[in-house]
Scaffold this motif. Structure first.
Motif, short mmCIF file in Angstrom:
data_model
loop_
_atom_site.label_atom_id
_atom_site.label_comp_id
_atom_site.label_asym_id
_atom_site.label_seq_id
_atom_site.Cartn_x
_atom_site.Cartn_y
_atom_site.Cartn_z
N ILE A 31 0.90 -1.16 0.00
CA ILE A 31 0.00 0.00 0.00
C ILE A 31 0.94 1.21 0.00
N LYS A 32 0.89 1.97 -1.09
CA LYS A 32 1.86 3.05 -1.32
C LYS A 32 1.57 4.26 -0.42
N PRO A 33 2.51 5.22 -0.36
CA PRO A 33 2.33 6.37 0.53
C PRO A 33 0.98 7.10 0.36
N PHE A 71 14.47 -1.15 -4.99
CA PHE A 71 13.25 -1.95 -5.21
C PHE A 71 12.77 -1.83 -6.66
N TYR A 72 12.82 -0.61 -7.20
CA TYR A 72 12.31 -0.37 -8.56
C TYR A 72 13.44 -0.32 -9.59
N SER A 73 14.55 -1.00 -9.32
CA SER A 73 15.73 -0.88 -10.19
C SER A 73 15.45 -1.32 -11.64
N ILE A 124 -9.14 -1.46 -6.67
CA ILE A 124 -8.49 -0.54 -5.71
C ILE A 124 -8.02 0.74 -6.41
N ARG A 125 -7.39 0.58 -7.56
CA ARG A 125 -6.85 1.77 -8.24
C ARG A 125 -7.97 2.66 -8.78
N ALA A 126 -9.05 2.06 -9.28
CA ALA A 126 -10.17 2.89 -9.75
C ALA A 126 -10.74 3.69 -8.58
N SER A 131 -3.27 9.01 -9.88
CA SER A 131 -2.51 9.14 -11.13
C SER A 131 -1.79 7.82 -11.40
N VAL A 132 -1.17 7.73 -12.58
CA VAL A 132 -0.44 6.50 -12.92
C VAL A 132 0.73 6.27 -11.95
N GLN A 133 1.30 7.37 -11.41
CA GLN A 133 2.38 7.21 -10.42
C GLN A 133 1.80 6.98 -9.02
N ASN A 134 0.91 7.83 -8.60
CA ASN A 134 0.31 7.71 -7.26
C ASN A 134 -0.90 6.78 -7.37
N VAL A 137 -1.42 1.17 -4.85
CA VAL A 137 -0.88 -0.16 -4.51
C VAL A 137 0.13 -0.64 -5.55
N HIS A 138 0.99 -1.54 -5.08
CA HIS A 138 1.89 -2.26 -5.97
C HIS A 138 1.65 -3.75 -5.75
N GLY A 139 1.76 -4.55 -6.80
CA GLY A 139 1.69 -6.00 -6.65
C GLY A 139 2.68 -6.67 -7.58
P1 CMP Z 1 3.77 -0.37 -9.84
O1 CMP Z 1 2.76 -1.44 -10.02
O2 CMP Z 1 4.30 -0.11 -8.48
O3 CMP Z 1 4.99 -0.63 -10.84
C1 CMP Z 1 5.84 0.37 -11.30
C2 CMP Z 1 5.30 1.73 -10.99
O4 CMP Z 1 5.80 2.78 -11.79
C3 CMP Z 1 3.80 1.78 -11.25
O5 CMP Z 1 3.10 0.99 -10.35
C4 CMP Z 1 3.54 3.26 -11.20
O6 CMP Z 1 3.46 3.76 -9.87
C5 CMP Z 1 4.81 3.79 -11.85
N1 CMP Z 1 4.60 4.11 -13.27
C6 CMP Z 1 4.42 3.26 -14.29
N2 CMP Z 1 4.25 3.92 -15.46
C7 CMP Z 1 4.34 5.24 -15.15
C8 CMP Z 1 4.26 6.44 -15.91
N3 CMP Z 1 4.06 6.39 -17.22
N4 CMP Z 1 4.39 7.60 -15.26
C9 CMP Z 1 4.62 7.65 -13.94
N5 CMP Z 1 4.70 6.53 -13.15
C10 CMP Z 1 4.56 5.36 -13.75
#
Ligand code: CMP
Length: 161
Positions: A31-33, A71-73, A124-126, A131-134, A137-139
């Motif tokens: 569960i993201k920030p 983690f996101y490398s 959950i995301r809907a 936004s696509v960044q915020n 959740v991550h899975g």
């Molecule tokens: P997550 O499932 O955590 O996997 C990688 C993450 O990068 C993704 O969810 C988003 O939070 C982020 N992400 C993916 N594509 C984009 C994008 N086009 N712009 C900004 N963040 C992104």
């Protein structure tokens, strides 16, 4: 003989801590920030449980910028890497190991598409992402990734049944 039984009991105890039950799978959820700051922890966890996923491990923590980058490398070369890792280290997160049949796929269905504008209603995301960044959740996306991501956050003896 007694020694052999002792050895087996140690091996069995170790397996019962670490391995998913037969026929089940484990996946990592974060569960993201934004999800934590929005007070959505309880609602998000209950969606996992209501959909048949068991919480096998859980912790609240906060990533440093370096940890978020590690983690996101895999996304290191993407244009959104800097923003993503700044966001992921901006506040507390809740990390869980979810266990159940087809847990990786099931969790991804419950989460919905990465871009909340494209996520199916009721996911959950809907419901919680902005936004696509915020995106709340991550899975994990595959069994190998799940393994690596789980071990990033949890020691074997923190995964329980
Ligand atoms: P997550 O499932 O955590 O996997 C990688 C993450 O990068 C993704 O969810 C988003 O939070 C982020 N992400 C993916 N594509 C984009 C994008 N086009 N712009 C900004 N963040 C992104």
């Amino acid at each position: 003989m007694l020694r052999l039984a002792f050895l087996f009991s140690i091996i069995f105890a170790h397996m019962s801590f670490t391995s998913p039950l037969q026929g089940t799978e484990q996946t990592l959820s974060i569960i993201k920030p934004d999800g934590v700051a929005g007070n959505h922890i309880g609602e998000i966890l209950s969606r996992f449980e209501k959909n048949g996923l068991r919480i096998a491990a859980m912790k609240m923590t906060r990533l440093s910028k370096n940890q978020a980058e590690e983690f996101y490398s895999v996304h290191r070369d993407r244009p959104f890497f800097e923003g993503l890792t700044t966001f992921m280290s901006s506040g507390p997160i809740v990390v869980t190991v979810l266990e159940g049949e087809d847990a990786i796929k099931k969790n991804r269905e419950i989460m919905g598409a990465t871009d909340p504008a494209k996520a199916v209603k009721g996911t959950i995301r809907a419901d919680f992402a902005s936004s696509v960044q915020n995106n709340a959740v991550h899975g994990s996306d595959a069994p190998e990734t799940a393994k690596t991501e789980i071990s990033f956050f949890f020691d074997k003896d923190e995964i329980l049944r």
